[in-house]
Design a protein around this motif. Structure first.
Motif, mmCIF file in Angstrom:
data_model
loop_
_atom_site.group_PDB
_atom_site.id
_atom_site.type_symbol
_atom_site.label_atom_id
_atom_site.label_comp_id
_atom_site.label_asym_id
_atom_site.label_seq_id
_atom_site.Cartn_x
_atom_site.Cartn_y
_atom_site.Cartn_z
ATOM 1 N N THR B 200 0.820 -1.222 0.000
ATOM 2 C CA THR B 200 0.000 0.000 0.000
ATOM 3 C C THR B 200 0.852 1.271 0.000
ATOM 4 O OG1 THR B 200 -0.042 0.161 2.406
ATOM 5 C CG2 THR B 200 -1.768 -1.168 1.374
ATOM 6 N N GLY B 201 2.117 1.149 0.323
ATOM 7 C CA GLY B 201 2.973 2.321 0.425
ATOM 8 C C GLY B 201 2.763 3.106 1.703
ATOM 9 N N GLU B 202 1.942 2.589 2.594
ATOM 10 C CA GLU B 202 1.656 3.334 3.819
ATOM 11 C C GLU B 202 2.816 3.270 4.810
ATOM 12 O OE1 GLU B 202 -2.626 3.593 5.630
ATOM 13 O OE2 GLU B 202 -2.479 1.874 4.284
ATOM 14 N N VAL B 203 2.986 4.361 5.530
ATOM 15 C CA VAL B 203 4.039 4.437 6.542
ATOM 16 C C VAL B 203 3.388 4.407 7.921
ATOM 17 C CG1 VAL B 203 5.856 5.889 7.537
ATOM 18 C CG2 VAL B 203 5.570 5.786 5.051
ATOM 19 N N LEU B 204 3.879 3.522 8.759
ATOM 20 C CA LEU B 204 3.440 3.491 10.149
ATOM 21 C C LEU B 204 4.597 4.003 10.997
ATOM 22 C CD1 LEU B 204 1.311 2.547 12.249
ATOM 23 C CD2 LEU B 204 2.508 0.344 12.285
ATOM 24 N N VAL B 205 4.380 5.126 11.667
ATOM 25 C CA VAL B 205 5.457 5.690 12.487
ATOM 26 C C VAL B 205 5.392 5.029 13.859
ATOM 27 C CG1 VAL B 205 6.536 7.784 13.342
ATOM 28 C CG2 VAL B 205 5.199 7.860 11.233
ATOM 29 N N LYS B 206 6.507 4.408 14.270
ATOM 30 C CA LYS B 206 6.498 3.622 15.507
ATOM 31 C C LYS B 206 6.997 4.413 16.704
ATOM 32 C CE LYS B 206 6.313 -0.543 15.236
ATOM 33 N NZ LYS B 206 5.154 -1.445 15.342
ATOM 34 N N ASP B 207 8.015 5.239 16.483
ATOM 35 C CA ASP B 207 8.698 5.805 17.639
ATOM 36 C C ASP B 207 9.619 6.944 17.197
ATOM 37 O OD1 ASP B 207 9.537 5.203 20.591
ATOM 38 O OD2 ASP B 207 11.435 5.391 19.515
ATOM 39 N N MET B 208 9.704 7.969 18.043
ATOM 40 C CA MET B 208 10.679 9.031 17.772
ATOM 41 C C MET B 208 11.544 9.247 19.016
ATOM 42 S SD MET B 208 8.736 11.903 15.426
ATOM 43 C CE MET B 208 7.310 12.292 16.418
ATOM 44 N N GLN B 209 12.823 9.462 18.781
ATOM 45 C CA GLN B 209 13.762 9.769 19.861
ATOM 46 C C GLN B 209 14.470 11.057 19.456
ATOM 47 O OE1 GLN B 209 14.564 7.545 22.488
ATOM 48 N NE2 GLN B 209 13.439 5.741 21.785
ATOM 49 N N SER B 210 14.498 12.019 20.349
ATOM 50 C CA SER B 210 15.093 13.280 19.918
ATOM 51 C C SER B 210 15.877 13.961 21.019
ATOM 52 C CB SER B 210 13.989 14.235 19.435
ATOM 53 O OG SER B 210 13.177 14.581 20.528
ATOM 54 N N ALA B 211 16.776 14.826 20.588
ATOM 55 C CA ALA B 211 17.458 15.721 21.513
ATOM 56 C C ALA B 211 17.380 17.118 20.916
ATOM 57 C CB ALA B 211 18.915 15.299 21.690
ATOM 58 N N TYR B 212 16.936 18.056 21.702
ATOM 59 C CA TYR B 212 16.822 19.437 21.252
ATOM 60 C C TYR B 212 17.692 20.305 22.147
ATOM 61 C CZ TYR B 212 12.665 18.371 18.416
ATOM 62 O OH TYR B 212 11.793 17.885 17.477
ATOM 63 N N GLU B 213 18.458 21.178 21.513
ATOM 64 C CA GLU B 213 19.306 22.112 22.272
ATOM 65 C C GLU B 213 18.720 23.506 22.066
ATOM 66 O OE1 GLU B 213 21.481 25.004 23.298
ATOM 67 O OE2 GLU B 213 22.070 24.607 21.231
ATOM 68 N N VAL B 214 18.208 24.099 23.121
ATOM 69 C CA VAL B 214 17.403 25.316 22.983
ATOM 70 C C VAL B 214 17.967 26.501 23.773
ATOM 71 C CG1 VAL B 214 15.290 23.994 22.588
ATOM 72 C CG2 VAL B 214 15.886 24.663 24.930
ATOM 73 N N GLY B 215 19.269 26.441 24.088
ATOM 74 C CA GLY B 215 19.762 27.444 25.023
ATOM 75 C C GLY B 215 19.229 27.078 26.390
ATOM 76 N N ARG B 216 19.051 28.045 27.268
ATOM 77 C CA ARG B 216 18.425 27.694 28.551
ATOM 78 C C ARG B 216 16.926 27.542 28.330
ATOM 79 N NH1 ARG B 216 20.781 30.937 32.435
ATOM 80 N NH2 ARG B 216 22.049 29.183 33.101
#
Ligand code: FES
Ligand code: FES
Lengths: 162, 343
Positions: B200-216
């Protein structure tokens, strides 16, 4: 066209109002009855911002003919708390940061209240189903789902006080 | 039908504010006779927390409790000029303007307090709880409300301040191409795990892991809230949303929510976020702000994950099932790329 008289109960108070034939309930709530809690998002039944309860059932007020609520009980977010005392769903939305711009919030709260009124211990899927007609563009839904589940859990464990 | 799992990674630098500068924001601060301060801005709070964070910044710079600060914003009839809430500039640009205005107002408040206490203003400090006292002698004190009241009823002073923050326009040097595009950058890295259905070409998103650096993170809970919602928007941009599905043709685009595709509450993806804090020297108390960056890393990470899963490089957004299927067909089938260490 002549105006049509409509008598309804809005959040427990008897209200009478003249409406235009064909006018929708959202318009009457906001313009004639001064209740600005239901929001106008799309006007065509696709966003859920205008969700209210009519005789205990969630309805999209933008698609509801005002004439049709004659004799009905209409509930909005303006009536779910008591005075300055917030409803526990409102408190949980605050604690979980479940509102950013807040435009979807009143509709979400009505859908959530309807769910918990009818299903005191919903599963996550029940919550998702209950709010699936409400679009939120800000929060990613997760905080909203968590807030609703939290209220159910607190009630279930007897920590519910109000 | 086979489900192919894929993992994608992306890391980004994100500039704070308008690319070539020239974007000022202004703030006005004044106290009422009861010692409550009003911050007047024209910057819009879109739900990202502008009012909360400028209130915190003003309280900190004035040296008074946050409860004593009010923010009146988004009325361009009454507020001073602001370029607006975009380009992730709010916390940084507006915050700096608020510090400037609050610092000037604080100076007048301390002058007024000094006159009442008959000391030098340089000898005074605030305790952040509504008191101004002589350094080293906390008993010689006056409340900020008393100082502001005295200024306005006895001394004839307004307790007010003006602030502007401007990164001047940076012109490009025609010889070298050199310019100073931005004042500071925020950063993010994100890993997404998906499954792609090769039928079908469908995407199932399982999980996201992230790191964001935003200053303080000036208000950690607001930062977290913005990152959760923003990454969801990123997922939506990557896989679902477009107003021009046949770009550059503008026909047959969605005109309402019936036709405009976006994920709903049933498409929430578990997302584990780490916030890294590296206070920026030119930022208000070090805070750069997450802004648009919270959505951005999801898009390239998703494109990489699709390639990893089925070997299809989709270079137009959104990455729809149709585009994936066409790619699979052109390749003569799915070509899972595997992962290092995997067979
Ligand atoms: S305004 Fe009624 S559903 Fe959008
Ligand atoms: S909080 Fe903005 S739409 Fe839900």
């Amino acid at each position: 066209m002549s105006k049509v008289p409509v008598q309804l109960t809005l959040n427990g108070s008897d209200r009478s109002v003249f409406v235009d034939p064909g006018q929708n309930l959202l318009d009457v709530l906001r313009r004639s009855l001064g209740d600005l809690t239901p929001k106008y998002g799309c006007g065509q039944g696709t966003c859920g911002c205008c969700t209210v309860m009519i005789d205990g059932e969630t309805r999209l007020s933008c698609l509801t003919l005002a004439e049709s609520v004659d004799g009905c009980s209409v509930e909005t977010v303006a009536g779910i708390g008591e005075g300055a005392q917030l409803h526990e769903l409102q408190t949980a939305f605050m604690e979980h940061f479940a509102a950013q711009c807040g435009f979807c919030t009143t509709g979400m709260l009505m859908s959530a209240k309807h769910l918990l009124d009818n299903n005191p211990s919903p599963t996550r899927d029940d919550v998702v189903e209950a709010i699936s007609g409400n679009i939120c563009r800000c929060t990613g839904y997760e905080p909203i789902i968590n807030a609703i589940l939290d209220v159910a859990a607190r009630r279930g464990s007897g920590r519910h006080t109000s | 039908m086979t489900m192919h799992s894929g993992r994608g990674f992306a890391a980004i630098n994100y500039p704070i504010g308008m690319n070539l500068g020239g974007d000022p924001s202004q703030a006005l601060v004044h106290s009422n006779p009861d010692g409550k301060f009003m911050v007047t801005l024209s910057s819009i709070d879109l739900g990202q927390g502008m009012k909360s964070v400028t209130r915190q910044i003003a309280a900190e710079a004035l040296g008074i409790p946050v409860e004593d600060v009010y923010v009146d914003t988004a009325d361009s009839d009454t507020g001073p000029h602001c370029m607006g809430s975009f380009a992730s500039r709010g916390t940084h640009r507006v915050g700096n303007a608020v510090i400037a205005a609050a610092t000037e107002a604080r100076g007048v408040m301390l002058d007024a307090a000094a006159e009442e206490l008959e000391v030098n203003p340089e000898d005074l400090e605030t305790d952040g709880r509504g008191n101004i006292h002589v350094k080293g002698a906390p008993s010689r004190s006056i409340t900020s409300a008393e100082a502001c009241g005295a200024a306005q009823f006895k001394q004839g002073k307004t307790v007010s301040g003006r602030g502007i923050f401007l990164i001047p326009t940076s012109d490009v040097n025609p010889e070298t191409g050199e310019m100073t595009p931005v004042s500071c950058f925020a950063h993010a890295a994100l890993v997404v795990d998906i499954e792609v259905d090769d039928e079908t070409g469908e995407v199932l998103v399982k999980d996201m892991q992230s790191a964001y650096e935003v200053g303080r993170a000036l208000n950690p809970k607001l930062v977290e809230q913005q990152l959760i919602g923003g990454a969801w928007m990123g997922m939506s941009h990557a896989l679902y949303e477009t107003t021009e599905p046949h770009y550059p043709e503008r026909d047959n685009g969605p005109v309402d929510f019936n036709e405009y595709l976006m994920p709903g509450p049933g498409n929430v993806v578990p997302h584990h976020i780490s916030v890294l804090e590296r206070p920026a020297p030119d930022a208000p108390f070090g805070g750069k702000g997450p802004g648009e960056m919270c959505a951005n890393p999801v898009l390239p990470a998703m494109a990489n994950a699709v390639y990893n899963a089925v070997g299809v490089r989709v270079d137009e957004l959104p990455i729809t099932p149709e585009k994936i299927l066409r790619g699979i067909k052109a390749n003569g089938g799915a070509r899972p790329q595997g992962r290092p260490g995997q067979h």
